[in-house]
Design an enzyme around this catalytic site. Sequence first.
Site, PDB file in Angstrom:
ATOM      1  N   CYS A  58     -10.117  15.973  -8.429  1.00  0.00           N
ATOM      2  CA  CYS A  58      -9.933  15.045  -9.551  1.00  0.00           C
ATOM      3  C   CYS A  58     -11.303  14.456  -9.870  1.00  0.00           C
ATOM      4  CB  CYS A  58      -8.870  13.985  -9.252  1.00  0.00           C
ATOM      5  SG  CYS A  58      -9.344  12.724  -8.048  1.00  0.00           S
ATOM      6  N   ARG A 110      -5.850  10.612  -7.268  1.00  0.00           N
ATOM      7  CA  ARG A 110      -4.999  11.791  -7.426  1.00  0.00           C
ATOM      8  C   ARG A 110      -5.256  12.874  -6.388  1.00  0.00           C
ATOM      9  NH1 ARG A 110      -6.496  12.578 -13.632  1.00  0.00           N
ATOM     10  NH2 ARG A 110      -8.433  11.801 -12.724  1.00  0.00           N
ATOM     11  N   ASP A 165      -2.974  34.769  10.467  1.00  0.00           N
ATOM     12  CA  ASP A 165      -3.291  35.827   9.509  1.00  0.00           C
ATOM     13  C   ASP A 165      -2.163  36.019   8.505  1.00  0.00           C
ATOM     14  OD1 ASP A 165      -5.554  36.084  10.982  1.00  0.00           O
ATOM     15  OD2 ASP A 165      -5.167  38.109  11.688  1.00  0.00           O
TER      16      ASP A 165
END
Length: 197
Positions: A10, A16, A138
């Site tokens: 942001c 935010r 993974d």
Amino acid sequence: MAPFTVLHVCMGNICRSPMAERLLDRAVRDRAPQAGDLVRSVSAGTGGWHEGEEMNPPAARQVRARNGTPEGFAARKLRGDFLDDADLILTATADQYDYVVALRPDAAGRTFVLGEFGRMLASIDATGLPPASSDAPDAVHARGVAIVEAAHALRDDKEALPSDDLDDPWGRGDQTFQRVGDEIEDTTVPFATLLLP
């Protein structure tokens, strides 16, 4: 394998993006308590003038109210290496999307306005994604990358909608922060659910 890394962006990195950082972290841990090692949620601001500051108090209240933690947060200025390290970049607004892509054009395919990414999630066919296991880094990373690729394909180079932007709640009341928190969770919770089924 490095954790699947989500970078929230942001302007000031005190409202935010820190809310999004900590609410995604909480949503991931709700799915799998040990998933903090598999998914890394971080944030930064395009402005940089709040560097080192704590989360804005009303933002911190929203994070706590949603069972997240604002503790240990310190605002950071966005740098190119943060973008390079991220598997998914979620910006608060289309202007910040443009800023990120201007800085790193090769990041366009993994960068979205938060609300735009949330809209794309609803259309992703989960059966076409690699299986994920909360004890296999993974597998989680591969599933995350596949989700980002699927969302990018659905975007089809359409621009984000104005409604995808998160309003800047800085200096406004708790009601605005609550609405922004709700809008953040409209994306972070479905994403965590899709990533860690």
